[in-house]
Scaffold this motif. Structure first.
Motif, PDB file in Angstrom:
ATOM      1  N   SER A   1      17.446 -18.008 -27.237  1.00 52.39           N
ATOM      2  CA  SER A   1      16.353 -18.889 -27.633  1.00 52.39           C
ATOM      3  C   SER A   1      15.004 -18.191 -27.437  1.00 52.39           C
ATOM      4  CB  SER A   1      16.442 -20.197 -26.849  1.00 52.39           C
ATOM      5  OG  SER A   1      15.647 -21.195 -27.439  1.00 52.39           O
ATOM      6  N   ALA A   2      14.138 -18.724 -26.569  1.00 52.37           N
ATOM      7  CA  ALA A   2      12.864 -18.046 -26.298  1.00 52.37           C
ATOM      8  C   ALA A   2      13.110 -16.687 -25.671  1.00 52.37           C
ATOM      9  CB  ALA A   2      11.992 -18.911 -25.393  1.00 52.37           C
ATOM     10  N   GLY A   3      14.186 -16.573 -24.881  1.00 55.73           N
ATOM     11  CA  GLY A   3      14.543 -15.281 -24.303  1.00 55.73           C
ATOM     12  C   GLY A   3      14.974 -14.293 -25.372  1.00 55.73           C
ATOM     13  N   GLY A   4      15.542 -14.806 -26.475  1.00 52.37           N
ATOM     14  CA  GLY A   4      15.884 -13.942 -27.597  1.00 52.37           C
ATOM     15  C   GLY A   4      14.641 -13.386 -28.260  1.00 52.37           C
ATOM     16  N   ASN A   5      13.589 -14.205 -28.306  1.00 51.63           N
ATOM     17  CA  ASN A   5      12.306 -13.733 -28.827  1.00 51.63           C
ATOM     18  C   ASN A   5      11.759 -12.615 -27.946  1.00 51.63           C
ATOM     19  OD1 ASN A   5       9.171 -13.859 -28.537  1.00 51.63           O
ATOM     20  ND2 ASN A   5       9.544 -14.777 -30.538  1.00 51.63           N
TER      21      ASN A   5
ATOM     22  N   LEU B   1      20.711 -10.762 -29.268  1.00 52.40           N
ATOM     23  CA  LEU B   1      19.808 -11.860 -29.599  1.00 52.40           C
ATOM     24  C   LEU B   1      20.625 -13.114 -29.888  1.00 52.40           C
ATOM     25  CD1 LEU B   1      17.429  -9.891 -32.023  1.00 52.40           C
ATOM     26  CD2 LEU B   1      17.351 -10.033 -29.512  1.00 52.40           C
ATOM     27  N   ILE B   2      20.590 -14.050 -28.947  1.00 54.73           N
ATOM     28  CA  ILE B   2      21.367 -15.278 -29.048  1.00 54.73           C
ATOM     29  C   ILE B   2      20.460 -16.402 -29.536  1.00 54.73           C
ATOM     30  CG2 ILE B   2      22.798 -16.936 -27.794  1.00 54.73           C
ATOM     31  CD1 ILE B   2      23.423 -14.686 -25.793  1.00 54.73           C
ATOM     32  N   TYR B   3      20.759 -16.927 -30.721  1.00 55.52           N
ATOM     33  CA  TYR B   3      19.921 -17.892 -31.448  1.00 55.52           C
ATOM     34  C   TYR B   3      18.435 -17.733 -31.102  1.00 55.52           C
ATOM     35  CZ  TYR B   3      21.504 -20.638 -27.306  1.00 55.52           C
ATOM     36  OH  TYR B   3      21.867 -21.059 -26.039  1.00 55.52           O
ATOM     37  N   PRO B   4      17.861 -16.590 -31.503  1.00 54.83           N
ATOM     38  CA  PRO B   4      16.467 -16.298 -31.157  1.00 54.83           C
ATOM     39  C   PRO B   4      15.461 -16.950 -32.102  1.00 54.83           C
ATOM     40  CG  PRO B   4      17.356 -14.504 -32.448  1.00 54.83           C
ATOM     41  CD  PRO B   4      18.478 -15.492 -32.274  1.00 54.83           C
ATOM     42  N   GLY B   5      14.313 -17.335 -31.562  1.00 54.32           N
ATOM     43  CA  GLY B   5      13.175 -17.744 -32.379  1.00 54.32           C
ATOM     44  C   GLY B   5      12.330 -16.511 -32.634  1.00 54.32           C
TER      45      GLY B   5
ATOM     46  N   PHE C   1      16.439 -22.483 -35.043  1.00 51.37           N
ATOM     47  CA  PHE C   1      16.196 -21.047 -35.128  1.00 51.37           C
ATOM     48  C   PHE C   1      17.250 -20.292 -35.949  1.00 51.37           C
ATOM     49  CE2 PHE C   1      13.935 -21.379 -30.793  1.00 51.37           C
ATOM     50  CZ  PHE C   1      12.712 -21.569 -31.404  1.00 51.37           C
ATOM     51  N   ARG C   2      18.215 -21.016 -36.508  1.00 46.82           N
ATOM     52  CA  ARG C   2      19.292 -20.347 -37.248  1.00 46.82           C
ATOM     53  C   ARG C   2      18.758 -19.377 -38.294  1.00 46.82           C
ATOM     54  NH1 ARG C   2      21.863 -24.093 -41.437  1.00 46.82           N
ATOM     55  NH2 ARG C   2      20.019 -23.306 -42.567  1.00 46.82           N
TER      56      ARG C   2
END
Length: 303
Positions: free
Chosen positions: A89-93, A116-120, A245-246
């Protein structure tokens, strides 16, 4: 940086033959015992939080931690050429932007991979199909994305509708990034649940002046230049069908592949936002969360 002096106090290097995301998480996530047989270690960075600390201090904290670890990895018995940066998520960003920030450095080893796990990954268009389709799907709503973005930078919530409608993006920027960030680049199978293209909104100089940092590569890695994209480490991107974020993940996958980078991609068809974050939390733990974990394990094993 100031963060460097206190870095050792803010990271934990676990035992070499254990792979736990952090001590507290290892106790509640039973599935992580799958890692124990592999000679891996992990580092967790406690970065400064918003709104007390405005973005991009969080990115600077993560980059500083990565640089410090890669320069001292051998002191911990680690190989600096086999470092993976990841987040959800935000950590993916943060993971994506950190990889871009490190891509041009010559004083450290090249990163081995990024997870990157479902990243924004962008703040230009919050009306891509996935944002509309999942606007009210727990645990991350379309409006919440706009509010969190504003909160992270310390901006007024009065600009929430601007982020949702798009007047904060100049027309020349929309045209420039259209080839990377546009619903036309989303495969048709991801539009079957519906998508209504937004009519172009009138540009607001005030909105752009306040929120333009949201459009920079430091927050929107999808807008990075080709020279940076080409230098990125091997990526694994995990997307969930019921997640705003998909499409960010799908568009980043396309950008990387268009630049000749082979992408490992997993799509969780029945997954939603934060399924991994809640994995192991009994009532809130879903089978799709374990799928995310398993895909991550397999990606790392195969490096």
């Amino acid at each position: 940086m100031a963060a460097l002096a206190s870095l050792e106090a803010s990271v934990r290097i676990l035992e070499k033959k254990n792979f736990n995301l952090n001590v507290s998480m290892a106790r509640r996530k039973k599935g992580l015992d799958k890692f124990m047989e592999y000679p891996l270690a992990s580092l967790s960075q406690w970065y400064c939080l918003a709104p007390e600390n405005r973005y991009p201090i969080q990115l600077l904290d993560c980059v500083t931690a990565a640089i410090y670890f890669m320069k001292t990895a051998e002191d911990y018995g680690m190989d600096p050429a086999h470092v993976v940066i990841g987040g959800d998520s935000a950590g993916g960003n943060l993971a994506a932007t950190a990889c871009q920030a490190l891509a041009h450095r010559r004083d450290i080893s090249k990163l081995r991979a990024q997870g990157l796990i479902y990243p924004g990954l962008q703040g230009l268009d919050l009306n891509l199909p996935s944002y509309q389709q999942n606007q009210s799907v727990p645990f991350l709503f379309q409006e919440t994305v706009a509010m969190l973005g504003l909160r992270g930078f310390g901006y007024s919530m009065s600009f929430k509708d601007c982020l949702l409608e798009g007047p904060h993006v100049p027309m020349d920027m929309k045209l420039k990034y259209r080839k990377w960030i546009h619903a036309d680049n989303i495969p048709k199978e991801f539009k079957v649940r519906g998508h209504t293209p937004k009519s172009p909104s009138s540009f607001s100089l005030e909105s752009y002046g306040i929120t333009r940092t949201l459009l920079s590569p430091a927050f929107s890695p999808l807008t990075a230049d080709e020279g940076t994209i080409c230098l990125l480490p091997k990526p694994c991107i995990i997307t969930c069908e019921y997640d705003v974020f998909r499409d960010d993940g799908l568009l980043y996958k396309k950008r990387l592949e268009d630049n000749g980078i082979k992408v490992t991609w997993y799509h969780i068809e029945n997954g939603s936002t934060e399924v991994y974050g809640f994995f192991g939390y009994r009532l809130f733990s879903f089978p799709s969360g374990e799928k995310v974990l398993n895909h991550t394990i397999h990606f790392i094993k195969d490096l």
